[in-house]
Write an enzyme that holds these catalytic residues in place. Sequence first.
Site, PDB file in Angstrom:
ATOM      1  N   LYS A 137     -49.681  10.673  39.526  1.00 53.40           N
ATOM      2  CA  LYS A 137     -48.396  11.114  40.073  1.00 53.40           C
ATOM      3  C   LYS A 137     -47.554  11.845  39.010  1.00 53.40           C
ATOM      4  O   LYS A 137     -46.719  12.673  39.331  1.00 53.40           O
ATOM      5  CB  LYS A 137     -47.593   9.925  40.606  1.00 53.40           C
ATOM      6  CG  LYS A 137     -48.287   9.088  41.669  1.00 53.40           C
ATOM      7  CD  LYS A 137     -48.377   9.789  42.997  1.00 53.40           C
ATOM      8  CE  LYS A 137     -48.830   8.891  44.143  1.00 53.40           C
ATOM      9  NZ  LYS A 137     -50.237   8.459  44.081  1.00 53.40           N
TER      10      LYS A 137
HETATM   11  C1  LIG Z   1     -51.336   8.445  44.945  1.00 60.36           C
HETATM   12  C2  LIG Z   1     -52.670   8.058  44.457  1.00 60.36           C
HETATM   13  C3  LIG Z   1     -53.859   8.469  45.107  1.00 60.36           C
HETATM   14  C4  LIG Z   1     -53.850   9.250  46.407  1.00 60.36           C
HETATM   15  O1  LIG Z   1     -53.426  10.578  46.252  1.00 60.36           O
HETATM   16  P1  LIG Z   1     -52.986  11.428  47.547  1.00 60.36           P
HETATM   17  O2  LIG Z   1     -52.474  12.706  47.011  1.00 60.36           O
HETATM   18  O3  LIG Z   1     -51.923  10.618  48.234  1.00 60.36           O
HETATM   19  O4  LIG Z   1     -54.190  11.599  48.404  1.00 60.36           O
HETATM   20  C5  LIG Z   1     -55.073   8.105  44.549  1.00 60.36           C
HETATM   21  N1  LIG Z   1     -55.134   7.359  43.428  1.00 60.36           N
HETATM   22  C6  LIG Z   1     -54.028   6.932  42.784  1.00 60.36           C
HETATM   23  C7  LIG Z   1     -54.174   6.087  41.561  1.00 60.36           C
HETATM   24  C8  LIG Z   1     -52.760   7.272  43.263  1.00 60.36           C
HETATM   25  O5  LIG Z   1     -51.646   6.824  42.617  1.00 60.36           O
END
Ligand SMILES: *Cc1c(COP(=O)(O)O)cnc(C)c1O
Length: 494
Positions: free
Chosen positions: A113
């Site tokens: 993120k």
């Molecule tokens: C948010 C997240 C995802 C999923 O990503 P999206 O863009 O929502 O598909 C996968 N792995 C981790 C560790 C995340 O924090």
Amino acid sequence: MNYKSTRDTKNKFFTSAEVIKKGLADDGGLFVPESIPTLTSNDIEKLAKLDYIKRAADILSRFLSDYTYDELLADCEKAYCEKSFPGGVAPLVNVTDNLYSLELWHGPTAAFKDMALQIMPRLLVRALKKTGETRTALILVATSGDTGKAALEGYRDVDGVKIMVFYPVDGVSRVQKLQMATQEGNNVNVCAIEGNFDDAQTGVKKIFADRNFAEKLNEKGYFLSSANSINWGRLAPQIIYYVSAYCDLLNEGKIKIGDKINVCVPTGNFGNIFAAYIAKLMGLPIDKLICASNVNNILTDFLRTGTYDRNRKFHVTMSPSMDILISSNLERLLYFVAGSEKTAAYMKSLNETGAYTVDPEDLEKIKESFLGYYTDEKATAACIKEDLTENSYLHDTHTAVAFDAARQYIKNNGDKTPMIIDSTASPYKFAADVYKSLSDKEPTDALAALDELRELTNTDIPYPLEGIAKRKINFTKIVKASNMPEAVMDYLNS
Ligand SMILES: *Cc1c(COP(=O)(O)O)cnc(C)c1O
């Protein structure tokens, strides 16, 4: 470059600054660019000679046309600096044969993120200036873990913005709770709520819909804004690392310009994999996009049958960021294959019945690029153990789901194309489950698991989690979900 809503058939356009400030379109749709900028082989060869920061400014400038290149470069220099990403911004590691791990977790919260939330606050601040906004933006976030901490880090000490994060008191891991409770910064607030994630999310949505509350905020000089993953300002920065990974493969001589690669993404809200699809539409030579899910395999079913049906059991897994039954960004894919009118109809059906089925020609188009695979808990644990034992590579639980899915695809198709697999979190963020997967033993407790995992694997704890148990707790407040508006006002009055 202008933007419109996925559900809008009348083509009402918005600038990139407006889109980043608004987040969601008024008709409930998501913003999409009116056209996709092209990336030629020549462009890619030029980008390959640059560092991540300059690659980032170049890609963003193709989408965010009311920001100057120099503004974007200045923001990228701050967002992706070495102090924030000491392990590199998005290093590509060859794990075995044709499988490459694209490590997206070297940022300030040890989850992917950060790739978007380190830059988006800077884009928002400029958007406020560009749209003549004089009030302070109040960002409200409901989080089930990773987003809350990444948003707090991204917005801390940013001028013209305050941020408040709500999390379910028993709904996040010990590490995640501590990460948020120890947050520093002069414009941040964190509040636990009694209830689960849905209660937190519903509470935030209610505040956003409350006109009286908006008026009260306005009198105080604030307006509400969101850091949600459906904001285009979070999606655009995710396109960059696919281009960057292709450049790295070129530079290492693993591919020649024009050679195809495949991409595999551990998917929740469909944002990360959709960014890869945009890179493909731009002209980056991506062949297949493998959508990896855990046992919440609603996307696997959709990609195989064309039916999206959320009327099913919700499973709690060790890859919680993928425990999701509504993948909001899938709407953007529907728009690109089926257009606004059909997208609006599919979304209406989803709202009314919890399900929709796309037309066969739409499914055909989706299948040209996307395949879905899913992995259960046992196979996830086995993948963590196998890659450490055989390839000396340590995955987090989400990344392991993706590696297993990639191998299922290769087993079925015998495809030898280089595969880039997104590694979305540091193994230490999910230390207890990773430790259990490796040793078949429970760690002493969720925090001791960090040191126990380090001893077991002889790897380093990433800097954001180092010494977390000893940090000063700044936030202890717990409120009922119904008292969230008062908690917001208390924060603004404090
Ligand atoms: C948010 C997240 C995802 C999923 O990503 P999206 O863009 O929502 O598909 C996968 N792995 C981790 C560790 C995340 O924090």
